[in-house]
Design a protein around this motif. Structure first.
Motif, PDB file in Angstrom:
ATOM      1  N   ARG A 644     121.229 125.078 109.732  1.00  0.00           N
ATOM      2  CA  ARG A 644     121.863 124.076 110.588  1.00  0.00           C
ATOM      3  C   ARG A 644     120.900 122.902 110.788  1.00  0.00           C
ATOM      4  N   LEU A 645     121.421 121.684 110.683  1.00  0.00           N
ATOM      5  CA  LEU A 645     120.626 120.474 110.853  1.00  0.00           C
ATOM      6  C   LEU A 645     121.224 119.614 111.953  1.00  0.00           C
ATOM      7  N   ARG A 646     120.415 118.698 112.472  1.00  0.00           N
ATOM      8  CA  ARG A 646     120.863 117.779 113.510  1.00  0.00           C
ATOM      9  C   ARG A 646     121.172 116.430 112.862  1.00  0.00           C
ATOM     10  N   LEU A 647     122.447 116.051 112.878  1.00  0.00           N
ATOM     11  CA  LEU A 647     122.870 114.786 112.291  1.00  0.00           C
ATOM     12  C   LEU A 647     122.796 113.661 113.316  1.00  0.00           C
ATOM     13  N   ILE A 648     122.138 112.581 112.920  1.00  0.00           N
ATOM     14  CA  ILE A 648     122.080 111.351 113.715  1.00  0.00           C
ATOM     15  C   ILE A 648     122.988 110.332 113.037  1.00  0.00           C
ATOM     16  N   THR A 649     123.977 109.794 113.750  1.00  0.00           N
ATOM     17  CA  THR A 649     124.796 108.736 113.152  1.00  0.00           C
ATOM     18  C   THR A 649     124.196 107.380 113.503  1.00  0.00           C
ATOM     19  N   LEU A 650     124.244 106.475 112.522  1.00  0.00           N
ATOM     20  CA  LEU A 650     123.569 105.185 112.618  1.00  0.00           C
ATOM     21  C   LEU A 650     124.529 104.042 112.340  1.00  0.00           C
ATOM     22  N   ARG A 651     124.171 102.867 112.797  1.00  0.00           N
ATOM     23  CA  ARG A 651     124.809 101.626 112.367  1.00  0.00           C
ATOM     24  C   ARG A 651     123.840 100.895 111.452  1.00  0.00           C
ATOM     25  N   SER A 652     124.381 100.199 110.467  1.00  0.00           N
ATOM     26  CA  SER A 652     123.525  99.476 109.530  1.00  0.00           C
ATOM     27  C   SER A 652     123.258  98.069 110.033  1.00  0.00           C
ATOM     28  N   ASN A 653     122.391  97.372 109.342  1.00  0.00           N
ATOM     29  CA  ASN A 653     122.083  95.994 109.697  1.00  0.00           C
ATOM     30  C   ASN A 653     123.224  95.056 109.344  1.00  0.00           C
ATOM     31  N   ASP A 654     124.165  95.501 108.519  1.00  0.00           N
ATOM     32  CA  ASP A 654     125.322  94.702 108.113  1.00  0.00           C
ATOM     33  C   ASP A 654     126.568  95.199 108.823  1.00  0.00           C
ATOM     34  N   GLN A 655     126.432  95.491 110.109  1.00  0.00           N
ATOM     35  CA  GLN A 655     127.512  96.157 110.833  1.00  0.00           C
ATOM     36  C   GLN A 655     127.397  95.845 112.315  1.00  0.00           C
ATOM     37  N   PHE A 656     128.549  95.745 112.983  1.00  0.00           N
ATOM     38  CA  PHE A 656     128.568  95.751 114.443  1.00  0.00           C
ATOM     39  C   PHE A 656     129.686  96.682 114.879  1.00  0.00           C
ATOM     40  N   ASN A 657     129.324  97.744 115.559  1.00  0.00           N
ATOM     41  CA  ASN A 657     130.276  98.795 115.900  1.00  0.00           C
ATOM     42  C   ASN A 657     131.013  99.228 114.625  1.00  0.00           C
ATOM     43  N   THR A 658     132.348  99.178 114.609  1.00  0.00           N
ATOM     44  CA  THR A 658     133.056  99.620 113.406  1.00  0.00           C
ATOM     45  C   THR A 658     133.234  98.499 112.384  1.00  0.00           C
ATOM     46  N   THR A 659     132.822  97.291 112.721  1.00  0.00           N
ATOM     47  CA  THR A 659     132.972  96.159 111.808  1.00  0.00           C
ATOM     48  C   THR A 659     131.868  96.172 110.758  1.00  0.00           C
ATOM     49  N   ILE A 660     132.261  96.166 109.494  1.00  0.00           N
ATOM     50  CA  ILE A 660     131.311  96.197 108.383  1.00  0.00           C
ATOM     51  C   ILE A 660     131.273  94.803 107.748  1.00  0.00           C
ATOM     52  N   TYR A 661     130.124  94.116 107.888  1.00  0.00           N
ATOM     53  CA  TYR A 661     129.992  92.782 107.306  1.00  0.00           C
ATOM     54  C   TYR A 661     129.666  92.851 105.815  1.00  0.00           C
ATOM     55  N   GLY A 662     128.986  93.903 105.395  1.00  0.00           N
ATOM     56  CA  GLY A 662     128.572  94.036 104.006  1.00  0.00           C
ATOM     57  C   GLY A 662     127.889  95.377 103.800  1.00  0.00           C
ATOM     58  N   PHE A 663     127.177  95.500 102.702  1.00  0.00           N
ATOM     59  CA  PHE A 663     126.613  96.797 102.323  1.00  0.00           C
ATOM     60  C   PHE A 663     125.090  96.729 102.155  1.00  0.00           C
ATOM     61  N   SER A 664     124.463  95.943 103.016  1.00  0.00           N
ATOM     62  CA  SER A 664     123.007  95.851 103.008  1.00  0.00           C
ATOM     63  C   SER A 664     122.455  96.364 104.332  1.00  0.00           C
ATOM     64  N   ASP A 665     121.659  97.403 104.257  1.00  0.00           N
ATOM     65  CA  ASP A 665     120.908  97.858 105.432  1.00  0.00           C
ATOM     66  C   ASP A 665     119.432  97.556 105.144  1.00  0.00           C
ATOM     67  N   ARG A 666     119.153  96.281 105.030  1.00  0.00           N
ATOM     68  CA  ARG A 666     117.846  95.807 104.580  1.00  0.00           C
ATOM     69  C   ARG A 666     116.668  96.415 105.339  1.00  0.00           C
ATOM     70  N   PRO A 667     116.699  96.483 106.671  1.00  0.00           N
ATOM     71  CA  PRO A 667     115.520  96.989 107.379  1.00  0.00           C
ATOM     72  C   PRO A 667     115.208  98.462 107.112  1.00  0.00           C
ATOM     73  N   ARG A 668     116.150  99.179 106.502  1.00  0.00           N
ATOM     74  CA  ARG A 668     115.883 100.574 106.131  1.00  0.00           C
ATOM     75  C   ARG A 668     115.710 100.736 104.622  1.00  0.00           C
ATOM     76  N   GLY A 669     115.819  99.639 103.886  1.00  0.00           N
ATOM     77  CA  GLY A 669     115.634  99.711 102.437  1.00  0.00           C
ATOM     78  C   GLY A 669     116.819 100.280 101.691  1.00  0.00           C
ATOM     79  N   ILE A 670     118.013 100.200 102.273  1.00  0.00           N
ATOM     80  CA  ILE A 670     119.214 100.770 101.660  1.00  0.00           C
ATOM     81  C   ILE A 670     120.166  99.636 101.309  1.00  0.00           C
TER      82      ILE A 670
END
Length: 762
Positions: A644-670
């Protein structure tokens, strides 16, 4: 955890040219016209509009560019030149659109016409506003009001929010869940009980005076980047910042100021945190107990040697209750348990505690990393304990400061959007409007979902947001959603929630906050409350996205007028024509906070509505601030088991709440995808996996329900052992509806029990 050579990461400071690139990419996607420059220059200014993204404050003396990367993205997103017109819906069935990504739905642009869902063709078809209001009113009249839910996202202004709550109560219910139920409701419940005020105690000027700032579970770089400017200034004058977060967030490590030509051209930057501790997900209580334990040891030592105190003993004696029991419990808690539950060493916690001891004034900041746990209340209570030990609540340069997310989510509660009747001035409503407000407690978000699944809820009206994507147990609620009689969504852009419909369904497009809102008496101004409890005027000047749009106020008033019996005291038309009349009602309903409302809201920096705890007036059961005794060291609400693992849900840098602006999470290198499962390299090996492998995550709530999300790519990332992370809302189907904070019912999205199923080899 591991060093950077094994993990995806970002080598550069947050901000800088990376932020400029991120804004430019969004600008090109949204095809913004020349008016975008004017809009951005007016963003978060006294004569402009309040950002539609986060709730960070508008300073009295703003920067020339008082917007951040994500705030700029939100503005570009709202005033895009893309349009989602009736012709789009004529070309696509709703069933087809259900197969589209969230991003692609919203990229169709601004909704322009009111639409009705036609089940025979499985398409949205245009309708008139008169038809929509009449049909919605007819359906609401036909059901028991207590079987209707009026949901509000966090961005509706104070004027709309007041009318929304008034409409609900005049209709006959307190079913007013809002986005706070999914993020900071734990704050509202915990701080109200512990210090007598449901919101943070800090104001902007405190950041100019503090000697230390302690961060727990908040990602400043992506969620509130404008905050980095006062943090940078604080560091440069000698303030020490200590961060606790399972995830290494670049924004709290190093910052390159986009507003500094010297840093942008010369490559300079500012180190933000002097210490960064990757606490285990759910281990914050243990970490805070460790800090408190070191403070107590230092107190004993200093008193023995010098007859001087580390603690603020006068404050504790005069202003608090429960300290002795709390201190005894902390002293008796073994370091071995603290280290095991926090994932941190005693030495690391001692070093952090020493910063707290040496600081005269400390600010405690937290986000959903504390609130979204099964025992999130206990997280906040323990943080409050730490702050009370040195009298760091209720004085300048110090305080507890939850960073609220959506731009007016805190303000909505201020003007009555709550399911709790005891928080509503029902006597004032009775005197002003002549009806008896309902006294039964209404539904939170979790209770509303349970009611929908049970078939008890017959109507849902959503004032903004993307409810079905934001909630836990998405698939279970979606299946039950279609059994409702009426569903209505008020929105600016198309999203997933608009594709799951009741028997009768309407999609109603509204003006955005940045757009000019002209009513019978001329251009209107609205008002917003920020995270510091300051109220600001906000006036849009951008040309509306279409000629058929109505303001949120006009839509709420139109539905209310069609639903309720005529009553001269409920002057929906007059209120729509002049928002000053609504503000007059707010002032009469909440005179202590909103006196001289019309004048004060236009002052630079807004006006402070007040906070009793900041004044050391404790509106608690004991009449004092409350020390609580920690009953547990882990906030997850489930036991660790093999696999069993502990899942942390995250928002990306290209996102605000459920709004997805794009597919770059630059500050995490993704880059380029959101379907990732982040794990540290040692955990990848322990689970028998390899980087790049495709896996499925299984929910492990032990409630008999099957939950899974597949197609996730194992990605090496710096996280504590036993923890994995992935993006919200894609991983929400793994969260059981019952997995929530025990006091507030906030979904516990920051430590979800999961297991990994490896995909079979080809």
């Amino acid at each position: 955890m591991s060093d950077d050579t094994e993990t995806v990461h970002y080598d550069h400071p947050i901000g800088g040219w990376g932020s400029v690139r991120g804004m430019t990419e969004t600008l090109l996607r949204e095809r913004n016209g020349p008016g975008i420059a004017t809009a951005l220059l007016r963003q978060n200014k006294a004569d402009g509009f309040a950002c539609v993204s986060c709730a960070w404050g508008k300073p009295k003396e703003p920067h020339g560019f008082e917007f951040c990367e994500n705030g700029a993205k939100a503005t570009m997103w709202e005033i895009t030149t893309r349009r989602c017109e009736p012709g789009f819906f004529a070309r696509h069935t709703v069933s087809e659109l259900k197969g589209w990504r969230d991003y692609d739905l919203e990229q169709q642009g601004r909704l322009t016409h009111p639409m009705r869902y036609d089940p025979d063709s499985d398409k949205y078809v245009p309708c008139s506003w008169e038809e929509a209001f009449a049909a919605i009113g007819r359906e609401l009249k036909a059901i028991d009001p207590k079987r209707a839910v009026f949901y509000a996202s966090g961005r509706a202004a104070l004027e709309t929010s007041y009318l929304w709550a008034l409409f609900a109560r005049a209709y006959g219910h307190n079913n007013l869940p809002d986005s706070s139920n999914m993020c900071h409701e734990t704050t509202s419940v915990a701080l109200k009980k512990l210090i007598g005020a449901p919101v943070g105690t800090c104001v902007f000027s405190d950041f100019e005076q503090c000697d230390a700032i302690f961060f727990f579970g908040q990602n400043t770089g992506s969620n509130s980047p404008r905050m980095l400017h006062p943090l940078k200034d604080a560091v440069l004058r000698g303030c020490k910042i200590v961060t606790f977060n399972p995830v290494k967030e670049r924004g709290l490590e190093v910052f390159r100021d986009p507003q500094s030509p010297v840093e942008m051209l010369g490559g300079g930057s500012t180190k933000i945190s002097c210490q960064y501790h990757q606490v285990k997900a759910g281990g914050d209580i243990a970490a805070l107990v460790g800090l408190a334990k070191h403070v107590l040891v230092a107190e004993d030592d200093k008193w023995a040697r010098e007859k001087l105190h580390v603690l603020d003993v006068d404050f504790i004696e005069q202003h608090t209750d429960g300290f002795d029991v709390f201190a005894d419990k902390v002293r008796a808690t073994p370091w071995e348990e603290i280290e095991a539950q926090s994932g941190l060493t005693r030495d690391a916690l001692d070093q952090a505690a020493q910063v707290y001891i040496e600081a005269r004034k400390t600010i405690g900041i937290y986000g959903m990393g504390l609130t979204q746990h099964v025992h999130g209340f206990d997280n906040i209570a323990m943080f409050v304990n730490l702050m009370l030990m040195k009298g760091n609540i209720g004085r300048d340069g110090a305080g507890i400061s939850p960073v609220r997310g959506h731009s007016n989510v805190q303000g909505q509660r201020t003007v009555g959007i709550t399911e709790k009747p005891e928080l509503v001035p029902n006597d004032k409503l009775r005197a002003l409007f002549g009806f008896d407000p309902p006294t039964e407690e209404g539904m939170t978000t979790v209770k509303a979902c349970e009611g929908i699944i049970a078939g008890e809820v017959k109507a849902f009206i959503g004032l903004g947001g993307n409810f079905l994507r934001a909630i836990p147990d998405q698939l279970k609620v979606e299946e039950a959603w279609t059994r409702m009689r009426l569903t209505v969504q008020i929105a600016t852009k198309l999203n997933r929630s608009h594709l799951i419909n009741g028997e009768i369904a309407y999609l109603l497009p509204c003006l955005g906050r940045i757009e000019k809102d002209v009513q019978e008496t001329g251009a209107q101004t609205v008002s917003i409350e920020d995270t510091f409890s300051c109220i600001h005027a906000s006036r849009g000047r951008h040309k509306p996205a279409g000629g058929h749009l109505l303001s949120e106020v006009a839509i709420v008033a139109g539905i209310a007028k069609a639903t309720l019996a005529p009553d001269p005291r409920l002057a929906w038309d007059a209120w729509t024509g002049d928002y000053r009349l609504i503000r007059s009602l707010i002032e009469k309903t909440y005179p202590e906070m909103f006196y001289d409302y019309e004048r004060r809201m236009t002052t630079p920096g807004g006006f402070y509505k007040g906070n009793s705890a900041r004044d050391r007036v404790w509106k608690t059961e004991k009449g004092k601030a409350i020390f609580t005794t920690p009953e547990r060291l882990c906030a997850t609400g489930f036991e660790d088991e093999e696999g069993r693992l502990r899942l942390i849900t995250l928002r990306s840098n290209d996102q605000f709440n459920t709004t997805i602006y794009g597919f770059s999470d630059r500050p995490r290198g993704i880059e380029g995808t959101r379907m990732v499962l982040l794990m540290n390299p040692a955990e990848i090996r322990r689970q028998g996996l390899t980087a790049g492998q495709e896996v499925t995550l299984l929910g492990d709530a032990e409630d008999g329900a099957h939950r899974e999300v597949g197609g996730l790519i194992v990605t090496p990332f710096s996280l504590p052992d036993g923890c994995v992370a992935g993006y919200y809302p894609e991983l929400n189907p793994l969260i059981a509806l019952s997995h929530h904070d025990r006091e507030s019912h906030t979904p516990a999205s920051k430590a979800v029990p999961v297991r990994i199923k490896a995909m079979a080899s080809a």
